[in-house]
Design an enzyme around this catalytic site. Structure first.
Site, short mmCIF file in Angstrom:
data_model
loop_
_atom_site.label_atom_id
_atom_site.label_comp_id
_atom_site.label_asym_id
_atom_site.label_seq_id
_atom_site.Cartn_x
_atom_site.Cartn_y
_atom_site.Cartn_z
N VAL A 79 25.75 56.74 53.82
CA VAL A 79 25.34 58.10 53.47
C VAL A 79 26.46 58.72 52.62
O VAL A 79 26.88 59.84 52.84
CB VAL A 79 25.07 58.95 54.74
CG1 VAL A 79 24.33 60.23 54.38
CG2 VAL A 79 24.27 58.18 55.78
N ALA A 80 26.94 57.92 51.67
CA ALA A 80 28.00 58.33 50.75
C ALA A 80 29.19 58.91 51.52
O ALA A 80 29.60 58.33 52.52
CB ALA A 80 27.47 59.29 49.70
N CYS A 81 29.72 60.02 51.07
CA CYS A 81 30.92 60.59 51.68
C CYS A 81 30.72 61.03 53.13
O CYS A 81 31.68 61.20 53.87
CB CYS A 81 31.42 61.77 50.85
SG CYS A 81 32.04 61.27 49.24
N SER A 82 29.48 61.22 53.53
CA SER A 82 29.20 61.68 54.89
C SER A 82 28.91 60.54 55.86
O SER A 82 28.48 60.77 56.99
CB SER A 82 28.00 62.63 54.88
OG SER A 82 28.29 63.78 54.13
N SER A 83 29.15 59.31 55.44
CA SER A 83 28.81 58.16 56.28
C SER A 83 29.43 58.22 57.67
O SER A 83 28.75 58.00 58.67
CB SER A 83 29.20 56.86 55.59
OG SER A 83 28.41 56.63 54.46
#
Length: 129
Positions: A79-83
């Site tokens: 989830v991109a930077c929110s992984s």
């Protein structure tokens, strides 16, 4: 980091070898489990949540699961930077719902290969951890 080429050199590994991400995760997970007084037998699942995955198959989480001897299930999450945040939330939700007692959530990152090291506007933000 090789200053002559301005990016790290990660040797390619075969699909039979533990990936670099899994190697980082196993090292961190081993230390975390020891600190928590837990063993692989206490863990029901592994989530590998990262913004970049070294390879799509086998899943990094499955590599970690196998290397540590964890039974149950595992999956990768991107989830991109929110992984990492989403990985922690997914683990907490599964524990709250009763589908798992304990989950190992790892966030190994290899961002360096995706960066332009001569661009000072971005290269200091990310690293491999």
């Amino acid at each position: 980091l090789d200053p002559a080429i301005m990016h790290p050199v990660l040797p390619e590994r075969s699909d039979d070898e533990l990936s670099v991400m899994a190697e980082m995760a196993v090292k961190a997970a081993t230390a975390a489990l020891a600190k928590a007084g837990r063993t692989a037998a206490d863990v029901d699942a592994v989530i590998c949540a990262a913004s970049n995955h070294e390879r799509p198959y086998p899943a990094i989480a499955i590599e970690v699961q196998e290397a540590l001897g964890i039974q149950g299930f595992g999956f990768d999450m991107n989830v991109a930077c929110s992984s990492a945040t989403f990985g922690i939330q997914a683990a907490a939700d599964m524990i709250r719902s009763g589908s798992a007692r304990a989950i190992l959530m790892v966030n190994p990152e290899i961002c360096s290969a995706h960066l332009e090291w001569r661009d000072r506007d971005c290269h200091f933000i990310f690293g491999d951890v």
